[in-house]
Design a protein around this motif. Structure first.
Motif, PDB file in Angstrom:
ATOM      1  N   ASN A   2       0.777  -1.226   0.000  1.00 29.59           N
ATOM      2  CA  ASN A   2       0.000   0.000   0.000  1.00 29.59           C
ATOM      3  C   ASN A   2       0.812   1.282   0.000  1.00 29.59           C
ATOM      4  O   ASN A   2       0.296   2.321  -0.385  1.00 29.59           O
ATOM      5  N   ASP A   3       2.073   1.269   0.470  1.00 35.94           N
ATOM      6  CA  ASP A   3       2.829   2.509   0.444  1.00 35.94           C
ATOM      7  C   ASP A   3       4.074   2.425  -0.426  1.00 35.94           C
ATOM      8  O   ASP A   3       4.842   3.372  -0.498  1.00 35.94           O
ATOM      9  N   HIS A   4       4.269   1.329  -1.137  1.00 34.98           N
ATOM     10  CA  HIS A   4       5.459   1.193  -1.976  1.00 34.98           C
ATOM     11  C   HIS A   4       5.384   2.053  -3.226  1.00 34.98           C
ATOM     12  O   HIS A   4       6.403   2.320  -3.856  1.00 34.98           O
ATOM     13  N   PHE A   5       4.202   2.494  -3.620  1.00 29.51           N
ATOM     14  CA  PHE A   5       4.046   3.351  -4.787  1.00 29.51           C
ATOM     15  C   PHE A   5       3.722   4.792  -4.411  1.00 29.51           C
ATOM     16  O   PHE A   5       3.421   5.593  -5.298  1.00 29.51           O
ATOM     17  N   LYS A   6       3.788   5.126  -3.147  1.00 31.23           N
ATOM     18  CA  LYS A   6       3.448   6.481  -2.725  1.00 31.23           C
ATOM     19  C   LYS A   6       4.304   7.504  -3.462  1.00 31.23           C
ATOM     20  O   LYS A   6       5.538   7.394  -3.503  1.00 31.23           O
ATOM     21  N   ASP A   7       3.652   8.490  -4.051  1.00 35.39           N
ATOM     22  CA  ASP A   7       4.268   9.595  -4.777  1.00 35.39           C
ATOM     23  C   ASP A   7       4.947   9.165  -6.080  1.00 35.39           C
ATOM     24  O   ASP A   7       5.568   9.994  -6.755  1.00 35.39           O
ATOM     25  N   ARG A   8       4.857   7.898  -6.453  1.00 32.60           N
ATOM     26  CA  ARG A   8       5.393   7.471  -7.746  1.00 32.60           C
ATOM     27  C   ARG A   8       4.383   7.762  -8.842  1.00 32.60           C
ATOM     28  O   ARG A   8       3.172   7.847  -8.597  1.00 32.60           O
ATOM     29  N   VAL A   9       4.889   7.917 -10.060  1.00 29.45           N
ATOM     30  CA  VAL A   9       4.052   8.294 -11.202  1.00 29.45           C
ATOM     31  C   VAL A   9       4.067   7.176 -12.229  1.00 29.45           C
ATOM     32  O   VAL A   9       5.129   6.714 -12.653  1.00 29.45           O
ATOM     33  N   VAL A  10       2.878   6.752 -12.624  1.00 24.17           N
ATOM     34  CA  VAL A  10       2.714   5.636 -13.545  1.00 24.17           C
ATOM     35  C   VAL A  10       1.918   6.097 -14.758  1.00 24.17           C
ATOM     36  O   VAL A  10       0.861   6.724 -14.615  1.00 24.17           O
ATOM     37  N   ILE A  11       2.408   5.787 -15.944  1.00 27.30           N
ATOM     38  CA  ILE A  11       1.678   6.019 -17.187  1.00 27.30           C
ATOM     39  C   ILE A  11       1.121   4.672 -17.655  1.00 27.30           C
ATOM     40  O   ILE A  11       1.867   3.702 -17.776  1.00 27.30           O
ATOM     41  N   VAL A  12      -0.175   4.641 -17.922  1.00 26.54           N
ATOM     42  CA  VAL A  12      -0.816   3.429 -18.432  1.00 26.54           C
ATOM     43  C   VAL A  12      -1.514   3.769 -19.742  1.00 26.54           C
ATOM     44  O   VAL A  12      -2.417   4.612 -19.763  1.00 26.54           O
ATOM     45  N   THR A  13      -1.125   3.132 -20.835  1.00 21.54           N
ATOM     46  CA  THR A  13      -1.800   3.363 -22.108  1.00 21.54           C
ATOM     47  C   THR A  13      -2.935   2.360 -22.282  1.00 21.54           C
ATOM     48  O   THR A  13      -2.983   1.321 -21.633  1.00 21.54           O
ATOM     49  N   GLY A  14      -3.862   2.726 -23.148  1.00 21.50           N
ATOM     50  CA  GLY A  14      -5.038   1.867 -23.330  1.00 21.50           C
ATOM     51  C   GLY A  14      -5.835   1.732 -22.055  1.00 21.50           C
ATOM     52  O   GLY A  14      -6.353   0.664 -21.732  1.00 21.50           O
ATOM     53  N   ALA A  15      -5.953   2.832 -21.318  1.00 17.36           N
ATOM     54  CA  ALA A  15      -6.502   2.787 -19.957  1.00 17.36           C
ATOM     55  C   ALA A  15      -7.994   3.022 -19.882  1.00 17.36           C
ATOM     56  O   ALA A  15      -8.542   3.139 -18.784  1.00 17.36           O
ATOM     57  N   GLY A  16      -8.661   3.067 -21.020  1.00 16.42           N
ATOM     58  CA  GLY A  16     -10.094   3.311 -20.970  1.00 16.42           C
ATOM     59  C   GLY A  16     -10.922   2.096 -20.614  1.00 16.42           C
ATOM     60  O   GLY A  16     -12.013   2.238 -20.055  1.00 16.42           O
ATOM     61  N   THR A  17     -10.427   0.928 -20.929  1.00 18.57           N
ATOM     62  CA  THR A  17     -11.184  -0.299 -20.693  1.00 18.57           C
ATOM     63  C   THR A  17     -10.235  -1.441 -20.336  1.00 18.57           C
ATOM     64  O   THR A  17      -9.012  -1.313 -20.424  1.00 18.57           O
ATOM     65  N   GLY A  18     -10.826  -2.571 -19.950  1.00 16.62           N
ATOM     66  CA  GLY A  18     -10.091  -3.821 -19.809  1.00 16.62           C
ATOM     67  C   GLY A  18      -8.911  -3.777 -18.862  1.00 16.62           C
ATOM     68  O   GLY A  18      -8.969  -3.174 -17.770  1.00 16.62           O
ATOM     69  N   ILE A  19      -7.829  -4.417 -19.277  1.00 19.36           N
ATOM     70  CA  ILE A  19      -6.633  -4.533 -18.439  1.00 19.36           C
ATOM     71  C   ILE A  19      -6.053  -3.155 -18.124  1.00 19.36           C
ATOM     72  O   ILE A  19      -5.595  -2.911 -17.005  1.00 19.36           O
ATOM     73  N   GLY A  20      -6.069  -2.252 -19.092  1.00 23.96           N
ATOM     74  CA  GLY A  20      -5.525  -0.911 -18.857  1.00 23.96           C
ATOM     75  C   GLY A  20      -6.278  -0.161 -17.783  1.00 23.96           C
ATOM     76  O   GLY A  20      -5.675   0.447 -16.897  1.00 23.96           O
ATOM     77  N   ALA A  21      -7.599  -0.196 -17.839  1.00 20.15           N
ATOM     78  CA  ALA A  21      -8.400   0.493 -16.825  1.00 20.15           C
ATOM     79  C   ALA A  21      -8.187  -0.129 -15.459  1.00 20.15           C
ATOM     80  O   ALA A  21      -8.001   0.579 -14.458  1.00 20.15           O
ATOM     81  N   ALA A  22      -8.198  -1.448 -15.397  1.00 21.34           N
ATOM     82  CA  ALA A  22      -7.999  -2.137 -14.118  1.00 21.34           C
ATOM     83  C   ALA A  22      -6.622  -1.842 -13.544  1.00 21.34           C
ATOM     84  O   ALA A  22      -6.457  -1.679 -12.329  1.00 21.34           O
ATOM     85  N   SER A  23      -5.620  -1.748 -14.415  1.00 29.49           N
ATOM     86  CA  SER A  23      -4.262  -1.459 -13.945  1.00 29.49           C
ATOM     87  C   SER A  23      -4.149  -0.039 -13.418  1.00 29.49           C
ATOM     88  O   SER A  23      -3.507   0.209 -12.387  1.00 29.49           O
ATOM     89  N   ALA A  24      -4.764   0.915 -14.109  1.00 26.46           N
ATOM     90  CA  ALA A  24      -4.733   2.300 -13.631  1.00 26.46           C
ATOM     91  C   ALA A  24      -5.337   2.402 -12.239  1.00 26.46           C
ATOM     92  O   ALA A  24      -4.782   3.051 -11.342  1.00 26.46           O
TER      93      ALA A  24
END
Length: 250
Positions: A2-24
């Motif tokens: 829960n805190d290992h990604f604090k303040d980190r920035v992630v870009i996810v493409t194809g993020a509108g649906t499916g795996i991309g949305a779930a990953s975002a």
């Protein structure tokens, strides 16, 4: 996690649906700021509505200047890039006798060229943070697929790029890995130009061939994507993890 990604920035493409949305959503849940990228503003907003740490950016990853614009948006918003998830892709069924230059170019541009150029644009900033690239392959990146051979070949290319980039970028501390999903609930089949009847038929046939007896859920893949990107996976690079209910064993 829960805190290992604090303040980190992630870009996810194809993020509108499916795996991309779930990953975002999953990255946001574990503390990251997420730039959700896609071509359609409506689905992106639906993704962003699922968590306040998700910002949207409408872009076609294949468009001229898109890689620089995507990375620039993340930098303007948060000043850094830690993780890039190259999820945007296209599925296209195409028999060899029906192959066209236009059809092949479309598959290659989206599945190979776009993630390559976006990774290159993000690389200086990933080097600064000793970050990670996660590519999306497929079971059919290492297993033949009749009637969609060029799609399978594009995913085989992504797997080899993953291993080659991992070796190339290891001295900089940038890790590169890939997830190879099996058939997963998404809009990929419908976006490939298939009719609803064809999509239903393919889904039923796929479920029947998978040893665990069902198609995957996007959230199941998102969990593995975040694990691969997690700083606690710092000694893992150049790997392609297949998550497909056992399909590749058949």
């Amino acid at each position: 996690m829960n805190d290992h990604f604090k303040d980190r920035v992630v870009i996810v493409t194809g993020a509108g649906t499916g795996i991309g949305a779930a990953s975002a959503v999953r990255f946001a849940e574990v503390g990251a700021h997420v730039l959700a990228v896609g071509r359609r503003v409506g689905p992106l907003r639906e993704t962003a509505d699922r968590h306040p740490r998700i910002e949207v950016f409408v872009a076609d990853v294949c468009a001229e200047g898109a890689p620089q614009a995507i990375v620039g948006k993340a930098l303007d918003q948060w000043g850094r890039v830690d993780v890039l998830v190259n999820n945007a892709g296209v599925f296209a069924g195409m028999d060899l006798e029906q192959a066209t230059s236009e059809g092949i170019d479309r598959i290659w541009a989206t599945n190979v060229t776009a993630p390559s150029l976006l990774s290159a644009a993000a690389l200086p900033h990933l080097r600064e943070q000793r970050g990670a690239i996660i590519n999306l392959s497929s079971t059919f990146g290492h297993r033949p697929l009749a009637h969609a051979s060029h799609y399978a070949a594009s995913k085989a290319a992504i797997e080899h790029l993953t291993r080659s980039w991992a070796l190339e970028l290891a001295p900089d501390g940038v890790r590169v890995n890939a997830i190879a999903p099996g058939p997963t609930e998404s809009e990929a089949l419908a976006s490939g130009g298939l009719t609803p009847e064809q999509v239903a038929e393919i889904k039923a046939a796929e479920a029947a061939r998978i040893p665990l007896g069902r198609r995957g859920e996007p959230e199941e893949l998102a969990e593995w994507i975040t694990r691969m990107a997690d700083p606690r996976s710092a000694w893992m690079t150049g790997q392609v993890l297949t998550v497909d209910g056992g399909l590749e064993l058949t």
